[in-house]
Motif scaffolding. Structure first.
Motif, mmCIF file in Angstrom:
data_model
loop_
_atom_site.group_PDB
_atom_site.id
_atom_site.type_symbol
_atom_site.label_atom_id
_atom_site.label_comp_id
_atom_site.label_asym_id
_atom_site.label_seq_id
_atom_site.Cartn_x
_atom_site.Cartn_y
_atom_site.Cartn_z
ATOM 1 N N ALA B 272 0.715 -1.158 0.062
ATOM 2 C CA ALA B 272 0.021 -0.061 -0.031
ATOM 3 C C ALA B 272 0.808 1.191 0.059
ATOM 4 O O ALA B 272 0.538 2.372 -0.582
ATOM 5 C CB ALA B 272 -0.906 -0.016 1.176
ATOM 6 N N GLU B 273 2.046 1.109 0.627
ATOM 7 C CA GLU B 273 3.002 2.374 0.797
ATOM 8 C C GLU B 273 3.441 2.548 -0.513
ATOM 9 O O GLU B 273 3.426 3.659 -1.098
ATOM 10 C CB GLU B 273 4.010 2.104 1.892
ATOM 11 N N VAL B 274 3.827 1.448 -1.436
ATOM 12 C CA VAL B 274 4.561 1.734 -2.380
ATOM 13 C C VAL B 274 3.727 2.177 -3.706
ATOM 14 O O VAL B 274 3.814 3.015 -4.334
ATOM 15 C CB VAL B 274 5.144 0.161 -3.149
ATOM 16 N N LEU B 275 2.235 1.769 -3.364
ATOM 17 C CA LEU B 275 1.397 1.999 -4.482
ATOM 18 C C LEU B 275 0.632 3.498 -3.960
ATOM 19 O O LEU B 275 -0.011 4.126 -4.830
ATOM 20 C CB LEU B 275 0.118 1.168 -4.154
ATOM 21 N N GLY B 276 1.057 3.881 -2.756
ATOM 22 C CA GLY B 276 0.498 5.407 -2.147
ATOM 23 C C GLY B 276 -1.033 5.340 -2.075
ATOM 24 O O GLY B 276 -1.669 6.341 -2.231
ATOM 25 N N ILE B 277 -1.336 4.198 -1.404
ATOM 26 C CA ILE B 277 -2.910 3.878 -1.194
ATOM 27 C C ILE B 277 -2.994 3.467 0.297
ATOM 28 O O ILE B 277 -2.183 2.657 0.563
ATOM 29 C CB ILE B 277 -3.402 3.129 -2.305
#
Lengths: 350, 350
Positions: B272-277
């Motif tokens: 989620a952090e990598v995806l920015g979500i």
């Protein structure tokens, strides 16, 4: 009617056309997986294997829940005489009605549209859903909306599912014809399919052709009050030809029909000839085929003809113990088996 | 979140994303047309205006028919942890369950596919429908199949509608939270949405991420047997953030949540952090948010944690008479309002 490419069988338009290719597909995909053996329409149980217009399941108090579902993909979404919104509501109300459930309890409405679709267009469709719900005396009580990416979906998909609760004894299957039963058609046949095809082909008949799309639950109630209806069917995809063959085959009985007695609108007949299509082979969206106890046939016919939607109702034949499972058509010049349309795929007719 | 072209407003992906754009659209298209005023969940009546997970309508004998519908368009149709067939059945069973109907009576299944679609692929989807029906103890009793032209539809559309009959008093809405009620989440949040997005973006987390898609009717039954559940919601599109905001707003109450208590799987958090979500903003397909009478909170939590699907269940907050209609998140470093995801459209997540 099947096709294969390098890696296996693929779907063809005929798999969606309502006749035998579709039934084979449904048999292998669904009936083999979900069918119960305990179907008993007279006790209010109709399951998947019956492939009837819907399903029925008994609950407490000698009552049954009747359910039917349809996803509508009609092209064009607006056509002479109606639109996809009217079609969705009428289609579901009518499938309930021909199961013996003329008072729908709840209707669901699920929309799938693509990005970029006009909100005004969707609003107009929903206005039509509302109008048709009023005609049928039903309410949309729950729904769903999905938006696919631009280019993912050609036209809206509307699923409507209808639910009713009826006394178990009043469930009417399409499979309970007895020898001697009269076959009554509630009006002219082929109107929806021919109107839609003429519109698509731009054949110049458009001004005079209109789909018959309408809820028929009040008409069915009128018939049921006038006499004993033994079987009913909604002759949509595959037309009257498919519906009659299914009724004969499921009832293990033969049908003898007087072809000239089957009502066909004059303009529909002309357009059908130009299109090279039999009006018996195409969808109706506001008609019913009734099996009626012979003693009650005149009373039911009269009651139908007194109803605004049944003025052209006609007694077209009867059930017999000969040629079990087949439909024999007396053309006036001879007799032939009425076969189901095959090959003649009419995609996105409803 | 709306867009217009020269000829009027058009649909955007956010209209399908589960939050406020979608609610505005549904208000104007459907609620304004079909809403009844007589909603009374405690008497077993939940209509369209409630915008709950489904609808309920009373019938004879102090019982209610509960109905829910969803059309599924998930892309890709097969994803880590499940496929569109499992999603369709679980989605519908779960919407019934959070209405208080944990024993579905009938399920309908309506397929729309395009010409050229592989029969093997469809068969595999239906095998998954079958398996998930077994998990949930439900049967498909009727359906529909439509075939659109080649190029008309990107991937299958599967509508499932579920019907149940329950004592009217056992209908549970999403709107009946009282001050003091405990808020319990049944497990880790964001698994489905993050697994699907990672798969689409090919971010390399795929091996460790799986959708949580599963029927939760047995889990809900377990909770209801352990204590008084006052409100429930299925946090699908729009995630836990949208579901909690809806529960607060419909219940006219505030929610205070302890953010660190909300269970999030470690790999999901990293992805989620990598995806920015935010994992709170994306769909779950096997989780439930429970409002529970404070006195019963420990008993319900314990019962959930003893259930294979509830091992990670956590008490995450409570309802309060402050900041009515809003959700306050205590992050451990301060407090902030939890807002619904907007703009962040996640198309075809379910």
């Amino acid at each position: 009617m099947t096709d294969t490419d390098e890696t296996g069988e693929v779907l063809t338009l005929s798999h969606g056309a309502g006749a035998s290719s579709m039934r084979s597909l449904i048999d292998s995909l669904a009936v083999s997986r979900f069918a119960d053996d305990d179907d008993d329409p007279s006790a209010g149980t109709v399951g998947l294997a019956a492939l009837d217009d819907g399903a029925a399941h008994p609950i407490q108090g000698d009552r049954s829940v009747v359910v039917t579902t349809d996803s509508h993909v009609v092209d064009p979404p607006r056509f002479p005489g109606g639109d996809i919104g009217r079609l969705a509501v009428a289609g579901t109300v009518n499938d309930l009605a021909v199961m013996g459930a003329t008072e729908p309890l709840m209707l669901t409405c699920s929309l799938v549209v693509e990005e970029g679709y006009h909100v005004d267009e969707l609003d107009s469709i929903m206005a039509s859903v509302e109008d048709t719900c009023e005609d049928a005396g039903v309410q949309v009580t729950t729904g769903d909306t999905k938006v696919m990416g631009s280019g993912d979906l050609d036209g809206p998909v509307i699923n409507t599912t209808g639910v009713a609760v009826v006394p178990s004894g009043s469930v009417v299957p399409d499979s309970a014809l007895s020898v001697g039963d009269a076959i009554i058609v509630s009006g002219t046949v082929g109107d929806h399919g021919i109107a839609l095809l003429s519109e698509r082909e731009d054949f110049g008949f458009e001004g005079d052709l209109e789909s018959d799309v309408a809820p028929v639950n009040d008409l069915v109630r009128t018939a049921a009050e006038a006499g004993r209806v033994t079987a009913m069917k909604d002759p949509t995809r595959g037309g009257v030809a498919t519906a009659l063959n299914e009724m004969a085959s499921k009832s293990d009985i033969g049908l003898e029909l007087d072809e000239p007695a089957i009502p066909v609108d004059g303009t529909v007949a002309s357009a059908a000839e130009v299109l090279g299509i039999d009006p018996l082979d195409v969808a109706n969206e506001g008609k019913v085929i009734f099996g009626v106890d012979a003693e009650d046939a005149d009373a039911v016919l009269e009651a139908l003809q007194d109803h605004p939607q049944g003025r052209d109702a006609a007694l077209v034949g009867h059930a017999t113990d000969e040629h079990t499972g087949r439909v024999v058509l007396d053309t006036g010049f001879g007799r032939r088996y009425l076969s189901e349309p095959e090959g003649e795929a009419l995609p996105r007719i409803c």
